[in-house]
Design a protein around this motif. Sequence first.
Motif, short mmCIF file in Angstrom:
data_model
loop_
_atom_site.label_atom_id
_atom_site.label_comp_id
_atom_site.label_asym_id
_atom_site.label_seq_id
_atom_site.Cartn_x
_atom_site.Cartn_y
_atom_site.Cartn_z
N ASN A 172 2.74 1.25 -7.95
CA ASN A 172 1.60 0.69 -8.67
C ASN A 172 0.63 -0.02 -7.70
O ASN A 172 0.14 -1.12 -7.99
N LEU A 173 0.39 0.60 -6.56
CA LEU A 173 -0.41 -0.03 -5.52
C LEU A 173 -1.85 -0.30 -5.96
O LEU A 173 -2.46 -1.28 -5.53
N GLN A 174 -2.39 0.56 -6.80
CA GLN A 174 -3.78 0.39 -7.23
C GLN A 174 -3.99 -0.91 -8.00
O GLN A 174 -5.13 -1.37 -8.13
N CYS A 175 -2.94 -1.57 -8.43
CA CYS A 175 -3.06 -2.84 -9.15
C CYS A 175 -3.09 -4.05 -8.21
O CYS A 175 -3.31 -5.17 -8.67
N ILE A 176 -2.87 -3.83 -6.93
CA ILE A 176 -2.90 -4.94 -5.98
C ILE A 176 -4.35 -5.27 -5.67
O ILE A 176 -5.06 -4.47 -5.07
N ARG A 177 -4.79 -6.43 -6.12
CA ARG A 177 -6.19 -6.81 -5.98
C ARG A 177 -6.40 -8.00 -5.03
O ARG A 177 -7.49 -8.19 -4.52
N ASP A 178 -5.35 -8.78 -4.80
CA ASP A 178 -5.52 -10.00 -3.99
C ASP A 178 -5.03 -9.85 -2.55
O ASP A 178 -4.95 -10.82 -1.82
N HIS A 179 -4.73 -8.63 -2.13
CA HIS A 179 -4.33 -8.33 -0.75
C HIS A 179 -5.01 -7.03 -0.35
O HIS A 179 -5.03 -6.09 -1.14
N GLY A 180 -5.52 -6.99 0.87
CA GLY A 180 -5.93 -5.70 1.40
C GLY A 180 -4.68 -4.88 1.62
O GLY A 180 -3.66 -5.41 2.07
N TRP A 181 -4.72 -3.60 1.28
CA TRP A 181 -3.54 -2.78 1.46
C TRP A 181 -3.92 -1.36 1.87
O TRP A 181 -5.04 -0.92 1.65
N HIS A 182 -2.94 -0.68 2.45
CA HIS A 182 -3.12 0.71 2.88
C HIS A 182 -1.76 1.39 2.82
O HIS A 182 -0.74 0.80 3.22
N LEU A 183 -1.74 2.62 2.34
CA LEU A 183 -0.53 3.44 2.32
C LEU A 183 -0.68 4.53 3.36
O LEU A 183 -1.69 5.23 3.38
N GLN A 184 0.32 4.65 4.22
CA GLN A 184 0.27 5.64 5.30
C GLN A 184 1.54 6.47 5.32
O GLN A 184 2.63 5.92 5.45
N SER A 185 1.41 7.78 5.18
CA SER A 185 2.55 8.67 5.36
C SER A 185 2.94 8.67 6.83
O SER A 185 2.07 8.61 7.69
N CYS A 186 4.24 8.75 7.10
CA CYS A 186 4.66 8.73 8.50
C CYS A 186 6.03 9.36 8.67
O CYS A 186 6.76 9.62 7.71
N CYS A 187 6.36 9.57 9.93
CA CYS A 187 7.70 9.98 10.34
C CYS A 187 8.04 9.12 11.55
O CYS A 187 7.46 9.30 12.63
N ALA A 188 8.94 8.19 11.39
CA ALA A 188 9.29 7.27 12.47
C ALA A 188 9.89 7.99 13.67
O ALA A 188 9.70 7.57 14.81
N LEU A 189 10.59 9.09 13.44
CA LEU A 189 11.24 9.80 14.54
C LEU A 189 10.24 10.45 15.49
O LEU A 189 10.44 10.48 16.69
N THR A 190 9.15 10.98 14.93
CA THR A 190 8.15 11.65 15.77
C THR A 190 6.97 10.74 16.10
O THR A 190 6.20 11.03 17.00
N GLY A 191 6.82 9.67 15.34
CA GLY A 191 5.68 8.77 15.52
C GLY A 191 4.47 9.19 14.70
O GLY A 191 3.46 8.48 14.66
#
Length: 178
Positions: free
Chosen positions: A143-162
Amino acid sequence: MGYLFSKLWSLFNQQEHKIIVVGLDNAGKTTILYQFLMNEVVHTSPTIGSNVEEFQWKKQRFLMWDIGGQDSLRASWHTYYQNTDFLIMVIDSTDRERLHVSKTEMYQMLAHDDLKKAGLLVFANKQDLEGCMSSAEISQQLNLQCIRDHGWHLQSCCALTGEGLYQGLEWICKSLEK
């Protein structure tokens, strides 16, 4: 002479930004930390307590705290919150059964007074694995779209490859410029 002095001053007077990296056990927090630090995969064991490392990227200095995510350790997460500039929440994109636990922990952290001004970066880790949740699905479930009092960002990643990790750091750096 003034130019030289200002350059030297900026080298020694560079502000350090505190980042805490949290998430459930086995989400990939420590792997992400050491990808940033050494740009390689380090074999890790479950973090008991925390790991802390300092590194510089794009003229920004970061003090990054990787905090253990086992159930017994989550009650102490709040002891790391003071003076935190950014919260990185690492989600295991294959762990559908515990996503609601991550959501509960994340919203409890965001409500804490010491994190009122902290930005939120959500890493949707393990995107290389078959059957993982997409970043859109994770965003909806958290429910990230409801976060209004913090700047936020969602990032897909793979920690093994960076893959995707530095795009997340880029968002942090752009947030610091604002």
